[in-house]
Design a protein around this motif. Structure first.
Motif, short mmCIF file in Angstrom:
data_model
loop_
_atom_site.label_atom_id
_atom_site.label_comp_id
_atom_site.label_asym_id
_atom_site.label_seq_id
_atom_site.Cartn_x
_atom_site.Cartn_y
_atom_site.Cartn_z
N ILE A 201 -6.50 0.71 13.26
CA ILE A 201 -7.32 1.32 13.70
C ILE A 201 -8.74 -0.01 13.27
CG2 ILE A 201 -9.44 3.09 13.02
CD1 ILE A 201 -7.12 4.87 11.93
N ARG A 202 -8.97 -0.86 11.95
CA ARG A 202 -9.69 -1.60 11.48
C ARG A 202 -9.59 -2.74 12.55
NH1 ARG A 202 -13.67 -1.01 7.56
NH2 ARG A 202 -14.14 -3.29 8.42
N GLN A 203 -8.48 -3.26 13.22
CA GLN A 203 -7.94 -4.23 13.46
C GLN A 203 -7.50 -5.49 11.95
OE1 GLN A 203 -10.61 -5.37 16.97
NE2 GLN A 203 -10.24 -3.86 17.98
N TRP A 204 -7.34 -5.13 10.91
CA TRP A 204 -7.16 -6.04 10.18
C TRP A 204 -5.90 -6.25 10.07
CZ3 TRP A 204 -10.51 -3.59 5.23
CH2 TRP A 204 -11.14 -5.13 4.53
N LYS A 205 -5.53 -7.30 9.36
CA LYS A 205 -4.13 -7.72 9.72
C LYS A 205 -4.15 -8.67 8.47
CE LYS A 205 -3.85 -9.83 14.46
NZ LYS A 205 -3.30 -10.77 14.95
N LEU A 206 -2.68 -8.50 7.55
CA LEU A 206 -1.95 -8.66 6.41
C LEU A 206 -1.68 -10.38 6.06
CD1 LEU A 206 0.33 -6.29 5.67
CD2 LEU A 206 -1.59 -6.08 4.44
N LYS A 207 -3.18 -10.98 5.37
CA LYS A 207 -2.56 -11.78 5.01
C LYS A 207 -1.45 -12.81 4.23
CE LYS A 207 -4.72 -16.01 2.31
NZ LYS A 207 -5.48 -17.01 1.53
N SER A 208 -0.31 -11.79 3.00
CA SER A 208 0.32 -12.02 2.41
C SER A 208 1.35 -10.45 2.22
CB SER A 208 0.85 -12.70 1.30
OG SER A 208 -0.36 -12.32 0.30
N GLY A 209 2.46 -10.40 1.88
CA GLY A 209 3.11 -9.00 1.84
C GLY A 209 3.17 -8.27 2.57
N VAL A 210 3.46 -6.74 2.45
CA VAL A 210 3.27 -5.57 3.44
C VAL A 210 2.29 -4.42 3.40
CG1 VAL A 210 5.96 -6.59 3.26
CG2 VAL A 210 5.34 -4.90 1.81
N ASN A 211 2.15 -4.04 4.34
CA ASN A 211 1.56 -2.66 4.00
C ASN A 211 2.16 -1.43 3.84
OD1 ASN A 211 -0.15 -0.55 5.01
ND2 ASN A 211 -0.05 -0.10 7.28
N PHE A 212 1.67 -0.56 3.59
CA PHE A 212 2.34 1.09 2.20
C PHE A 212 2.90 1.93 3.26
CE2 PHE A 212 -1.14 3.66 3.31
CZ PHE A 212 -2.42 2.61 2.93
N THR A 213 3.82 2.69 2.96
CA THR A 213 4.48 3.20 4.05
C THR A 213 4.39 4.76 4.53
OG1 THR A 213 6.65 3.40 2.91
CG2 THR A 213 5.84 1.55 4.52
N ASP A 214 4.72 5.61 5.33
CA ASP A 214 4.57 7.13 5.41
C ASP A 214 5.08 7.87 4.54
OD1 ASP A 214 3.39 7.09 7.69
OD2 ASP A 214 4.33 7.28 8.92
N GLU A 215 6.37 7.15 3.64
CA GLU A 215 6.86 7.67 2.81
C GLU A 215 6.22 7.17 1.22
OE1 GLU A 215 9.69 9.05 2.49
OE2 GLU A 215 10.31 9.41 0.55
N ASP A 216 5.80 5.99 1.06
CA ASP A 216 4.43 6.16 0.23
C ASP A 216 3.40 7.38 0.27
OD1 ASP A 216 5.94 3.88 -1.29
OD2 ASP A 216 4.58 2.20 0.22
N VAL A 217 2.95 7.54 1.39
CA VAL A 217 1.77 8.29 1.80
C VAL A 217 1.97 10.07 0.99
CG1 VAL A 217 0.63 10.00 2.94
CG2 VAL A 217 0.44 7.25 3.73
N LYS A 218 3.59 10.12 1.57
CA LYS A 218 4.89 11.08 1.40
C LYS A 218 4.52 11.28 -0.29
CE LYS A 218 8.67 13.52 2.67
NZ LYS A 218 9.80 13.78 3.07
N THR A 219 5.06 10.15 -0.95
CA THR A 219 5.33 10.27 -2.44
C THR A 219 3.72 10.02 -3.23
OG1 THR A 219 5.92 8.08 -2.44
CG2 THR A 219 7.75 10.16 -1.92
N ILE B 28 0.80 -4.90 -3.04
CA ILE B 28 1.71 -5.08 -2.42
C ILE B 28 1.90 -6.13 -0.86
CG2 ILE B 28 3.07 -3.12 -2.84
CD1 ILE B 28 2.25 -1.73 -0.44
N GLY B 29 0.45 -5.79 -0.60
CA GLY B 29 -0.15 -6.56 0.23
C GLY B 29 -1.39 -7.31 -0.30
N VAL B 30 -2.41 -8.55 0.67
CA VAL B 30 -3.36 -9.09 0.29
C VAL B 30 -3.98 -8.98 1.67
CG1 VAL B 30 -4.75 -11.18 -0.02
CG2 VAL B 30 -2.64 -10.48 -1.76
N LEU B 31 -4.85 -8.93 2.23
CA LEU B 31 -5.81 -8.43 3.06
C LEU B 31 -6.37 -9.55 4.18
CD1 LEU B 31 -7.69 -5.09 3.27
CD2 LEU B 31 -5.99 -5.68 3.99
N GLU B 32 -6.31 -9.73 4.83
CA GLU B 32 -7.16 -11.00 5.63
C GLU B 32 -7.86 -11.13 5.14
OE1 GLU B 32 -6.14 -12.57 9.27
OE2 GLU B 32 -4.40 -13.02 9.53
N GLU B 33 -9.32 -11.78 4.99
CA GLU B 33 -10.57 -12.20 4.86
C GLU B 33 -11.39 -11.95 6.37
OE1 GLU B 33 -11.46 -16.05 2.89
OE2 GLU B 33 -14.26 -15.09 3.01
N LYS B 34 -12.75 -10.91 6.10
CA LYS B 34 -13.09 -10.35 6.81
C LYS B 34 -14.92 -11.01 6.74
CE LYS B 34 -11.30 -7.09 9.82
NZ LYS B 34 -11.87 -5.48 10.90
#
Length: 408
Positions: free
Chosen positions: A134-152, A189-195
């Protein structure tokens, strides 16, 4: 008389009074340069604002609760405490809407983030995995969290560059490390790209993102959401998506046809349009002020042409006596006025482009020299030359040859 001869005569007349011709052009030069510079500053400002707002997601739609009274009346609450939006609303939008692609509930908590001996005041935003799209934001490194992370309600997070710079040492990789926010440990688990900063001067990188269920349960102890973000399928569909979302939420909240909405829907396109219209108004105002210089320059041309006609009355009489027609005399002085105006316009355009670049270089203001402003300036110069040169030229063409030859 052919056109070449007209320009040749005009050129010779101007060369006879170089300084006077230059001073006459000066008003046009300053006017055109001012218009181009002002328009470049206005257009550059407008484009800069659009670019900055687009980094927040040009298709983004934001929903917030609008009622400031608790159900059944009672104390009036701040926007962050209103409970009219829920996770079920977000799920209903995701399931039923056709003009949106991603939906993310959002809750926000402020606090101190700590890593070893370093700490930093910031905010943690609870969102869903689709928030980055939605924010058109990419990760500089690492991974995004998942639906399973949201669920738990998993204690994982993504961090912005400002957080990295303030609580991690130089060269230290934050991925896999644990940080504490309100005494609760979160695994990075992740670092966002600079905005960078947005259009309102807010640091977009001073943020921690975590699953919204984690923030709801472990930090805020609430069941409602403070905001819902969504993205339209494209910028042109924002209005359709807004109408669709309103219908879904009214049905979801069981509102009667006479009841007002208990939520507000805002699109990024609306925000861009509003701010752009303000910038456009400022550009028009600055251009109008600069345009006054063009008017003064035109009056200067008229004044000098009257002086020129008076000084060359005998020449006019001589030309008429050997066969020159009134139209030839009119064209001669009219071409001279247009020549002054157009030459001043060319110099003004060059100075305007140079001035716009200097503004960017010296003051770091964004500027954008558009082709339309250059074309418009040329047209105005030509019209100015014709308009202010016509009356002196017409007076010259109506002189009596005998009276003109006797003129002292």
């Amino acid at each position: 008389m052919n056109v070449i001869n007209l320009f040749r005569i005009a050129w010779r007349a101007l060369l006879r009074n170089k300084l006077r011709a230059f001073l006459t052009m000066l008003g046009i030069i300053i006017g055109v340069a001012s218009v181009i510079t002002m328009v470049a500053i206005g257009q550059g400002s407008k484009q800069s604002i659009r670019d900055q707002l687009s980094t927040m997601g040009s298709n983004m739609i934001t929903l917030r609760p609008s009622s400031n009274t608790t159900v059944g009346g009672g104390a009036r609450l701040g926007a962050a405490s209103l409970q009219t939006l829920t996770v079920e609303d977000a799920k209903a939008m995701e399931a039923q809407a056709q003009y949106i692609t991603n939906v993310s509930p959002a809750v926000n908590a402020s606090g101190q983030v700590i890593n070893a001996a370093l700490n930093w005041p910031t905010s943690m935003q609870g969102v869903s995995p689709g928030y980055l799209d939605i924010r058109q934001w990419k990760l500089k490194s690492g991974v995004n969290f998942t639906d399973e992370d949201v669920k738990t309600a998993n204690k994982v997070c993504l961090i912005g560059q400002t957080i990295v710079e303030n609580i991690f040492g130089s060269g230290e990789d934050p991925i896999g490390k644990y940080i504490r926010f309100k005494k609760i440990p979160f695994k990075v688990i992740g670092v966002l790209e600079e905005k960078g900063e947005n259009a309102f001067g807010q640091d977009q990188d001073d943020i921690i993102l975590a699953p919204y269920t984690t923030v709801q349960k472990r930090l805020l102890a609430i069941t409602y959401v403070q905001t819902i973000y969504a993205s339209a399928i494209d910028e042109q569909s924002s209005a359709l998506a807004t109408t669709e979302i309103s219908a879904i939420l009214r049905k979801q909240h069981k509102l009667k046809s006479t009841d007002p909405d208990d939520f507000t829907v805002r699109t990024q396109a609306e925000l861009i349009s509003t701010i752009s219209s303000t910038s456009e108004l400022l550009t028009v105002l600055l251009t109008a002020i600069a345009g006054i210089s063009l008017l003064v320059g035109g009056i200067g041309i008229m004044n000098i042409m009257y002086v020129s006609v008076t000084e060359r009355t005998k020449e006019i009489g001589l030309r008429m006596s050997i066969g020159a027609r009134g139209i030839d005399i009119l064209l001669q002085f009219l071409v001279e006025a247009i020549f002054i105006s157009i030459t001043g316009g060319v110099i003004g355009v060059v100075l305007g482009i140079v001035a716009a670049n200097l503004v960017t270089l010296l003051f770091s203001w964004p500027t954008l020299v558009s082709e339309s402003s250059i074309v418009l300036s040329f047209l105005v110069c030509a019209i100015t030359g014709v308009f202010f040169g016509y009356y002196p030229a017409r007076n010259a063409s109506r002189l009596d040859p005998i009276e003109a030859l006797r003129y002292e």
